[in-house]
Design an enzyme around this catalytic site. Structure first.
Site, PDB file in Angstrom:
ATOM      1  CG  HIS A 230      24.702  11.638   1.363  1.00 45.86           C
ATOM      2  ND1 HIS A 230      24.015  12.827   1.179  1.00 45.86           N
ATOM      3  CD2 HIS A 230      24.727  11.433   2.701  1.00 45.86           C
ATOM      4  CE1 HIS A 230      23.662  13.317   2.354  1.00 45.86           C
ATOM      5  NE2 HIS A 230      24.077  12.487   3.297  1.00 45.86           N
TER       6      HIS A 230
ATOM      7  CG  ASP B  50      22.866  14.236  -1.659  1.00 42.36           C
ATOM      8  OD1 ASP B  50      22.996  13.014  -1.824  1.00 42.36           O
ATOM      9  OD2 ASP B  50      23.050  14.810  -0.558  1.00 42.36           O
TER      10      ASP B  50
ATOM     11  CB  SER C 132      21.472  12.579   5.512  1.00 40.12           C
ATOM     12  OG  SER C 132      22.567  13.420   5.359  1.00 40.12           O
TER      13      SER C 132
END
Length: 378
Positions: free
Chosen positions: A112, A145, A232
């Site tokens: 992402h 992911d 992230s």
């Protein structure tokens, strides 16, 4: 008897950042019946996996034996392996973190973080010493992911992170998150492993290459180490400075709240499996059991327990070949507890294609074991 488990609705967010500093109120949030979610906020540089993503390192370079140990030495060891990632597209920008996994310039991050750059756009990787390089997407897998970047004209002095076996983690063990939350580069936070094998579904499903909806489901490490927008793709490391997970998402009380002490990381076990496939073939296959499942309560030895209930069995799939049947309740896989459909999905996705697993099931009130060889998902 099939009983639907009441779901706890939490606001969950991924922890990608935006190119320019933003406040948490601008973060994207999603209410889900699960344990993870989506976030936006500034970038975060992080630590990375070992020079080979397939073999854990044997000798730790630094030791912080407990939460009161020498975390400064751990931070110094990990810092050179941490990068920040900036994504620029015609629609805007985003930012996150990444981890250097080898001397050839391969960097692991979250799908992402770089998803907006897969159809054009620029990806910039900034090393801990502030050198900036362009990078391209070598491969990306939205189902886990995870993504692998390749630094263009990678320098010869990259420092890959050492990778530990996440299967060796225990609840209560101290860990450190490394990244660039909210644009604050070089940030380290410490905490403990709060839980293991936490089934997490993060963000909304995105269309896969085939057009099908592809939800992100991981068998995550839950940690109390502070993870915020921008973390992230960054590193979660143990006291030896070795990578045990890739930070990916947080639980939040609402769209404007930040860290509340519940963060999630993709295990190094799953990271190695996905990264090895990307490096070898550029694509990723996921394990497949071949059942439709739901949350049920079953009776075992006079006690009632939550389980993953088999609603249907795909013809000629791995489950059918192992004689799993509609109505079976799955309680464990390889002695790891399964208490919901999501838990089973997360456990299966963490394992490589071709893995032989032992399922503890209940059929007609009787406990038994079934051995299944996982196939590649169609």
């Amino acid at each position: 008897m099939r009983i639907t488990r009441p779901s706890t609705i939490r606001t969950i967010r991924r922890v990608r950042g935006t190119a320019a500093p933003v406040v948490l109120a601008s973060c994207v949030a999603l209410a889900l019946a699960g344990c993870t979610g989506a976030d936006t906020g500034p970038a975060a540089p992080d630590a990375s996996p070992a020079s080979s993503a397939s073999e854990p390192a044997s000798e730790p370079a630094a030791v912080a034996a407990s939460a009161g140990g020498d975390w400064s030495a751990t931070a110094a060891q990990v810092a050179p392996s941490v990068v920040s990632i900036s994504v620029r597209t015609s629609q805007g920008g985003g930012a996150g973190s990444g981890v250097i996994i080898d001397e050839q310039g391969h960097v692991v991050t979250n799908h992402h973080v770089i998803a907006g750059a897969t159809e054009g756009g620029q990806i910039l990787v900034t090393l801990a010493d502030e050198r900036v390089f362009e990078a391209s997407v070598l491969g990306s897998d939205q189902a886990s992911d995870l993504a692998v970047l390749e630094i263009a004209d990678a320098p010869a002095d990259l420092t890959p992170i050492e990778v530990a076996d996440s299967d060796e983690l225990v609840v209560g063990e101290p860990v450190m998150a490394v990244g660039n939350p909210l644009g604050l580069s070089g940030t380290v936070t410490t905490g403990i492993v709060s839980a293991l094998d936490r089934p997490v579904t993060a963000g909304s499903a995105e269309p896969s290459a085939s057009g099908a909806q592809e939800p992100v489901v991981t068998n995550a490490i839950q940690t109390s180490a502070a993870i915020n927008p921008g973390n992230s793709g960054g590193a979660l490391v143990d006291a030896n400075g070795q990578l045990v997970g890739i930070n990916s998402s947080i639980a939040a009380l609402g769209p404007e709240s930040g860290n509340i002490g519940i963060g999630f990381a993709i295990t190094s076990r799953q990271m190695r499996s996905v990264v090895d496939q990307i490096l070898e073939t550029g694509t990723v296959q996921h394990a497949y059991l071949g059942v439709g499942v739901g949350d049920v309560i079953v009776e075992v030895d006079g006690a009632q327990r939550w389980a993953a209930g088999v609603a249907n069995v795909a013809p000629d799939g791995p489950a059918a070949q192992a004689d799993l049947q509609e109505g079976d309740g799955i309680l464990a896989i390889d002695d790891e507890a399964v208490d919901s459909a999501l838990s089973l999905i997360a456990q299966i996705r963490e394992r490589p294609v071709g893995t032989e697993v032992t399922l503890d099931i209940v059929r007609d009130g009787e406990a038994q074991e079934v051995t299944v060889t996982l196939a590649a998902r169609p």
